[in-house]
Structure formats: structure tokens, C-alpha cells
Enzyme design. Structure first.
Site, PDB file in Angstrom:
ATOM      1  N   HIS A 264       1.098  -1.188   0.201  1.00 33.55           N
ATOM      2  CA  HIS A 264      -0.324   0.010  -0.188  1.00 33.55           C
ATOM      3  C   HIS A 264       0.671   1.518   0.568  1.00 33.55           C
ATOM      4  CE1 HIS A 264      -3.305   2.623   1.432  1.00 33.55           C
ATOM      5  NE2 HIS A 264      -2.139   3.166   2.171  1.00 33.55           N
ATOM      6  N   GLU A 265       1.868   1.157   1.129  1.00 31.59           N
ATOM      7  CA  GLU A 265       2.723   2.392   0.996  1.00 31.59           C
ATOM      8  C   GLU A 265       3.314   2.952  -0.729  1.00 31.59           C
ATOM      9  OE1 GLU A 265       2.097   4.069   3.486  1.00 31.59           O
ATOM     10  OE2 GLU A 265       1.022   3.637   4.393  1.00 31.59           O
TER      11      GLU A 265
ATOM     12  N   HIS B  92       1.792   4.572  -2.705  1.00 29.47           N
ATOM     13  CA  HIS B  92       1.657   6.124  -2.852  1.00 29.47           C
ATOM     14  C   HIS B  92       2.938   6.436  -3.943  1.00 29.47           C
ATOM     15  CE1 HIS B  92      -1.915   6.849  -0.559  1.00 29.47           C
ATOM     16  NE2 HIS B  92      -1.511   5.569   0.514  1.00 29.47           N
TER      17      HIS B  92
ATOM     18  N   GLU C 184      -6.154   7.128  -0.143  1.00 22.83           N
ATOM     19  CA  GLU C 184      -6.040   5.605   0.079  1.00 22.83           C
ATOM     20  C   GLU C 184      -6.770   4.652  -0.698  1.00 22.83           C
ATOM     21  OE1 GLU C 184      -4.702   5.162   2.509  1.00 22.83           O
ATOM     22  OE2 GLU C 184      -3.502   7.293   2.546  1.00 22.83           O
TER      23      GLU C 184
END
Length: 293
Positions: free
Chosen positions: A130-131, A134, A198
Site C-alpha cells: 500500500h505504501e 502511494h 487512500e
């Protein structure tokens, strides 16, 4: 859809900034305020990642000091077709993580010791994917741009009492209202952009780790722990809350107007739906034999 929503929200931010300048009517004052705001945010653009990591006392690790964690991030970065980011560990019991950096070539990912200790290896892979999403989506750059506009709007609003003038439409009462409402509106748009990013990072992160259920399980577990465990550094620096995968400040459990994060239950539902729509490619992750470095 998330990118379109972000573009619309950033257009709103731009319109808000230009509208405020027009209402003030002082082109000279508007240009001075804009120049100062851009200079401040240009400095933040080049140094914000270092500042945020310092705020949270993050310590950089490598393959020698944290071999399992570092290799996991390296493997996920390869899956995402990204350069290897710098890897940091934050000494705090609350499980959480964030990414920072102005572009993929200058990115960093950070995880707390609580995250490394309380999640399974699969769940940890979901979080770090997930990071990295980003980073791949350049979300930190997007938030820097919106911060530039938000800072300029706030500065113009503060100048309103001095440059707005009592003879302008609305008089002093209108000027005061503008001074209060314009930064609030800019902040709301900024939060809305953060929430939309998100969802996109969840989707892409699931693709990077190749199993949406890993991230869904991690989000459920992180929120449960985060509600009961404080993150002192985040409490001291609430402006960084939007960077974390789960809000570290024990607030805004729902998709409310002032929330920087979507409701976790909605994120989990979207990931489970994604897993149901297409069978996850399950790649077994070897269990660690000892604690994370």
C-alpha cells in the site's frame, strides 16, 4: 475514478485560491502572498520527507540491520517496478506505516515496531505494498501541490484584514468571514484528496502484493490496535496524520467531512470485493524465524 476525483478537487482548490484573490481585489498583495507561499512550499517540497522522518524519530535500516523487512520491501518494489526506496523503522508500539518523498527516485517507507511485531508476514506485505502504491501514484507530490495552494489561501486570508479594505464589497464583516471560511474550505478539499488517494493506494497495493485479503486483514488489525495504543509523535505532529495508512490520532472513525482517512470498514469491503472479483494469486511468504531487525 480516484484520479478524476483528485483532479476535480485540485481544480476546486485552484478556483478557491483564484476566487479569494479576486475578492480581495489587490493584485499586488495577492502576488506577494503567492510568492511567499510558493517559496515556503518549495522548501517543503525538497525537505518535507526528511522533516517528517525526524518528527517521528525514524531510523534508517538496511539489509544488515533488518534483513527480513528490507528484503520484503525490495521484493515488493520489484513487483511494483519501482526503484528501491529508503527503509525506516519507527520505535512506537502503535502499528502503522507511511510513505514520503517527492518522487519514486527519492522515496522512503517507514513502519513502526508495533507493525512489525503485531502483523503476520503476509499482512505486513500488504501494508508495505500500500505504501509503495502511494509512491508509484506520486501521492506525496499531489499532497505537496495541494499544500501549496492551501498555504497560499491561508496566507491570503490572513492578509485580508490588511489588504482587503473596509470599502470592498461586504466590508469588514465580509472580510473576517472570508478570512475564516477560505482556509477551512481549503483544508476540507485537502482532506478529501487524501481520502480519495487512500482508496487508490489500497487497490494498487493489493495488485502489488497480489492478494487483496492480506491488506484487508492488516487494516482490520491495525485499526483495532491503533484505537487502543497511542502514537505520541503523531499526537505531537497531527499535520502528518494523513500520511499514515490508518489515522494514528484515534479520531474520525467514519467518512466524515473532517476525516483524512476513509472509514476502514469501507476499505476492507472494497478489498474483499476485489478478491471476490478475481481469484488472488497467492504466493506463499516464508515465515520469519526471529524478530524483525
Amino acid at each position: 475514478m480516484g484520479f478524476a476525483k483528485t483532479a476535480i478537487l485540485m481544480a476546486v482548490m485552484t478556483a478557491l485560491f483564484l476566487g479569494l484573490g479576486a475578492l480581495l481585489g489587490g493584485r499586488g498583495g495577492m502576488m506577494i502572498a503567492l510568492a511567499i507561499a510558493v517559496a515556503m512550499n518549495a522548501y517543503s517540497y525538497w525537505n518535507s520527507d526528511k522533516a517528517v522522518l525526524r518528527m517521528h524519530n525514524a531510523k534508517q535500516v538496511d539489509e544488515q540491520s533488518a534483513p527480513d523487512f528490507y528484503r520484503m520491501v525490495a521484493g515488493l518494489a520489484q513487483n511494483a517496478d519501482l526503484p528501491m526506496p529508503k527503509v525506516f523503522i519507527i520505535e512506537t508500539d502503535q502499528p502503522n506505516a507511511f510513505a514520503t518523498g517527492r518522487n519514486p527516485e527519492n522515496a522512503a517507507v517507514a513502519a513502526t515496531t508495533g507493525l512489525l511485531q503485531r502483523l503476520t508476514r503476509e499482512e505486513l506485505a500488504g501494508v508495505m505494498a500500500h505504501e509503495l502504491a502511494h509512491v508509484k501514484n506520486r501521492d506525496t507530490l499531489t499532497m505537496t501541490i495541494t499544500a501549496t495552494f492551501a498555504g497560499a489561501i491561508s496566507m491570503l486570508a490572513n492578509f485580508a484584514l490588511f489588504f482587503g479594505g473596509r470599502d470592498r464589497q461586504g466590508g469588514i464583516i465580509g472580510t473576517i468571514a472570508l478570512m475564516i471560511l477560505a482556509p477551512m474550505a481549503a483544508g476540507l478539499v485537502q482532506m478529501a484528496i487524501s481520502r480519495s488517494r487512500e482508496y487508490e493506494a489500497d487497490k494498487m497495493g493489493a495488485e502489488i502484493c497480489r492478494n487483496p485479503l492480506w491488506l484487508a486483514s492488516a487494516l482490520q488489525k491495525i485499526e483495532s490496535f491503533a484505537q487502543r495504543i497511542d502514537n505520541p509523535a503523531a499526537e505531537r505532529n497531527p499535520a502528518t496524520a494523513h500520511m499514515f495508512i490508518i489515522n494514528p490520532l484515534h479520531a474520525f472513525a467514519h467518512d466524515k467531512l473532517f476525516s483524512t482517512h476513509p472509514k476502514t470498514a469501507n476499505r476492507i469491503a472494497a478489498l474483499r470485493a476485489m478478491a471476490g472479483a478475481e481469484k488472488p494469486v497467492v504466493q506463499p511468504v516464508p515465515r520469519r524465524s526471529g524478530p524483525w531487525g
